[in-house]
Design a protein around this motif. Structure first.
Motif, PDB file in Angstrom:
ATOM      1  N   ASP A   1      21.753  41.878 -13.163  1.00  0.00           N
ATOM      2  CA  ASP A   1      22.764  42.940 -13.202  1.00  0.00           C
ATOM      3  C   ASP A   1      24.109  42.275 -12.963  1.00  0.00           C
ATOM      4  O   ASP A   1      24.425  41.866 -11.840  1.00  0.00           O
ATOM      5  N   LEU A   2      24.906  42.150 -14.010  1.00  0.00           N
ATOM      6  CA  LEU A   2      26.163  41.427 -13.895  1.00  0.00           C
ATOM      7  C   LEU A   2      27.233  42.196 -13.142  1.00  0.00           C
ATOM      8  O   LEU A   2      28.347  41.695 -12.959  1.00  0.00           O
ATOM      9  N   ALA A   3      26.915  43.405 -12.686  1.00  0.00           N
ATOM     10  CA  ALA A   3      27.794  44.087 -11.738  1.00  0.00           C
ATOM     11  C   ALA A   3      27.702  43.459 -10.349  1.00  0.00           C
ATOM     12  O   ALA A   3      28.543  43.729  -9.483  1.00  0.00           O
ATOM     13  N   ASP A   4      26.692  42.618 -10.133  1.00  0.00           N
ATOM     14  CA  ASP A   4      26.561  41.838  -8.906  1.00  0.00           C
ATOM     15  C   ASP A   4      27.407  40.579  -9.060  1.00  0.00           C
ATOM     16  O   ASP A   4      27.155  39.773  -9.953  1.00  0.00           O
ATOM     17  N   PRO A   5      28.422  40.387  -8.229  1.00  0.00           N
ATOM     18  CA  PRO A   5      29.289  39.216  -8.390  1.00  0.00           C
ATOM     19  C   PRO A   5      28.553  37.879  -8.324  1.00  0.00           C
ATOM     20  O   PRO A   5      29.047  36.870  -8.833  1.00  0.00           O
ATOM     21  N   ASP A   6      27.378  37.861  -7.684  1.00  0.00           N
ATOM     22  CA  ASP A   6      26.615  36.619  -7.558  1.00  0.00           C
ATOM     23  C   ASP A   6      25.693  36.354  -8.744  1.00  0.00           C
ATOM     24  O   ASP A   6      25.076  35.294  -8.812  1.00  0.00           O
ATOM     25  N   ALA A   7      25.601  37.302  -9.685  1.00  0.00           N
ATOM     26  CA  ALA A   7      24.664  37.150 -10.800  1.00  0.00           C
ATOM     27  C   ALA A   7      24.970  35.940 -11.686  1.00  0.00           C
ATOM     28  O   ALA A   7      24.041  35.226 -12.084  1.00  0.00           O
ATOM     29  N   PRO A   8      26.231  35.665 -12.042  1.00  0.00           N
ATOM     30  CA  PRO A   8      26.471  34.472 -12.866  1.00  0.00           C
ATOM     31  C   PRO A   8      25.992  33.181 -12.205  1.00  0.00           C
ATOM     32  O   PRO A   8      25.425  32.314 -12.888  1.00  0.00           O
ATOM     33  N   ALA A   9      26.211  33.039 -10.919  1.00  0.00           N
ATOM     34  CA  ALA A   9      25.756  31.832 -10.224  1.00  0.00           C
ATOM     35  C   ALA A   9      24.234  31.725 -10.277  1.00  0.00           C
ATOM     36  O   ALA A   9      23.677  30.626 -10.424  1.00  0.00           O
ATOM     37  N   ARG A  10      23.547  32.866 -10.188  1.00  0.00           N
ATOM     38  CA  ARG A  10      22.085  32.832 -10.256  1.00  0.00           C
ATOM     39  C   ARG A  10      21.613  32.443 -11.650  1.00  0.00           C
ATOM     40  O   ARG A  10      20.660  31.689 -11.816  1.00  0.00           O
ATOM     41  N   LEU A  11      22.290  32.956 -12.673  1.00  0.00           N
ATOM     42  CA  LEU A  11      21.932  32.574 -14.039  1.00  0.00           C
ATOM     43  C   LEU A  11      22.143  31.072 -14.260  1.00  0.00           C
ATOM     44  O   LEU A  11      21.322  30.408 -14.904  1.00  0.00           O
ATOM     45  N   LEU A  12      23.228  30.558 -13.722  1.00  0.00           N
ATOM     46  CA  LEU A  12      23.474  29.129 -13.837  1.00  0.00           C
ATOM     47  C   LEU A  12      22.390  28.325 -13.131  1.00  0.00           C
ATOM     48  O   LEU A  12      21.903  27.312 -13.654  1.00  0.00           O
ATOM     49  N   ALA A  13      21.989  28.769 -11.948  1.00  0.00           N
ATOM     50  CA  ALA A  13      20.949  28.057 -11.206  1.00  0.00           C
ATOM     51  C   ALA A  13      19.604  28.119 -11.930  1.00  0.00           C
ATOM     52  O   ALA A  13      18.873  27.118 -12.002  1.00  0.00           O
ATOM     53  N   GLU A  14      19.281  29.282 -12.495  1.00  0.00           N
ATOM     54  CA  GLU A  14      17.974  29.448 -13.131  1.00  0.00           C
ATOM     55  C   GLU A  14      17.886  28.766 -14.491  1.00  0.00           C
ATOM     56  O   GLU A  14      16.790  28.596 -15.022  1.00  0.00           O
ATOM     57  N   THR A  15      19.027  28.399 -15.067  1.00  0.00           N
ATOM     58  CA  THR A  15      19.011  27.673 -16.342  1.00  0.00           C
ATOM     59  C   THR A  15      19.347  26.196 -16.157  1.00  0.00           C
ATOM     60  O   THR A  15      19.529  25.476 -17.142  1.00  0.00           O
ATOM     61  N   ASP A  16      19.427  25.744 -14.927  1.00  0.00           N
ATOM     62  CA  ASP A  16      19.686  24.336 -14.672  1.00  0.00           C
ATOM     63  C   ASP A  16      18.552  23.505 -15.272  1.00  0.00           C
ATOM     64  O   ASP A  16      17.378  23.770 -15.028  1.00  0.00           O
ATOM     65  N   GLY A  17      18.898  22.526 -16.078  1.00  0.00           N
ATOM     66  CA  GLY A  17      17.874  21.726 -16.743  1.00  0.00           C
ATOM     67  C   GLY A  17      17.436  22.269 -18.084  1.00  0.00           C
ATOM     68  O   GLY A  17      16.684  21.611 -18.806  1.00  0.00           O
TER      69      GLY A  17
END
Length: 259
Positions: A69-85
């Motif tokens: 849910d990109l209304a969560d300010p922390d969501a982009p950081a989580r997407l970046l972490a989950e696509t690392d590699g």
């Protein structure tokens, strides 16, 4: 660009936000048809899972689903972490929503959420993925903005302002990425057939989402901005050529006449 050339430049994996419906879904389907594996994100995981199964069966592409849910300010950081590699070569920052009507009647909390989704998320995703794309030496970022980001639109004021930020973000990054092998395109659709436009009164010249997706991807290398709907391209080119006061006054009166 031939499908194999497209996949070589932007593959093997593309990330699409807001992929459960509308333009985001259409872009995911078009990317799958071009042979790219996908990372799809949206709030509706059940719908994304169904899309992933359909694309696997129809196109043979692998799809990873991430509920966000990109209304969560922390969501982009989580997407970046989950696509690392993950070798993401194309980032499609598409998620967004609009608020229409007189500005003072708009819900303040809804406007705040819209700024997080429409502005904060694409900025943070671009900031996180750009170093990865540069390390690859090629790839792309696509932002979904709107023709309403090209001119401040009365009675769509907050949404128009949010998309103006996206247009400026994309234009600035396009300039910064010249010569790096990274293509940046800001897609500015007009009225598009989607869940968001169902039931809206007075919309004309709606463009199928599949057509928007195909044209956008065909023009990835022709940034900084692209308006896929010929009607709206001519309309907003005309508005931008007018003195700004005249353009805005005419738009406001037109909206009042429709009310």
């Amino acid at each position: 660009m031939k499908p194999e050339e497209f996949r070589e430049r932007y593959g093997p994996v593309a990330l699409v936000t807001g992929a459960s419906s509308g333009i985001g879904l259409a872009i995911a389907e078009e990317l799958a048809a071009r042979g790219l594996d996908l990372v799809l994100t949206a709030r509706r995981t059940d719908r994304l899972e169904a899309i992933a199964q359909r694309l696997l069966s129809k196109q043979g592409v692998r799809t990873r689903v991430i509920c966000a849910d990109l209304a969560d300010p922390d969501a982009p950081a989580r997407l970046l972490a989950e696509t690392d590699g993950c070798n993401v070569g194309l980032v499609v920052s598409n998620a967004g929503f609009n608020i229409r009507g007189a500005f003072e009647t708009s819900d303040a909390s809804a406007m705040a959420a819209m700024l997080i989704v429409n502005c904060h998320a694409p900025m943070q995703l671009a900031h996180g993925f750009l170093p990865r794309l540069k390390a690859r030496g090629q790839g792309g970022i696509m932002f979904t903005a709107s023709v309403e980001g090209l001119v401040g639109c009365p009675y769509s004021t907050a949404y128009s302002a949010s998309k103006a930020l996206v247009v400026s973000l994309g234009e600035g990054l396009w300039g910064e990425c010249m010569g790096t092998g990274i293509d940046v395109l800001t897609l500015c659709p007009g009225a598009t057939e989607s869940e968001a436009t169902e039931g809206m009164q007075g919309l004309r010249n709606l463009q199928p989402a599949a057509e928007v997706a195909r044209l956008a991807l065909d023009h990835m290398r022709e940034g900084p901005t692209y308006v896929p709907n010929e009607h709206y391209r001519q309309m907003f080119e005309g508005l931008r050529a007018l003195p700004r006061r005249e353009a805005l006054a005419g738009m406001a009166q037109n909206m009042k006449n429709r009310a």
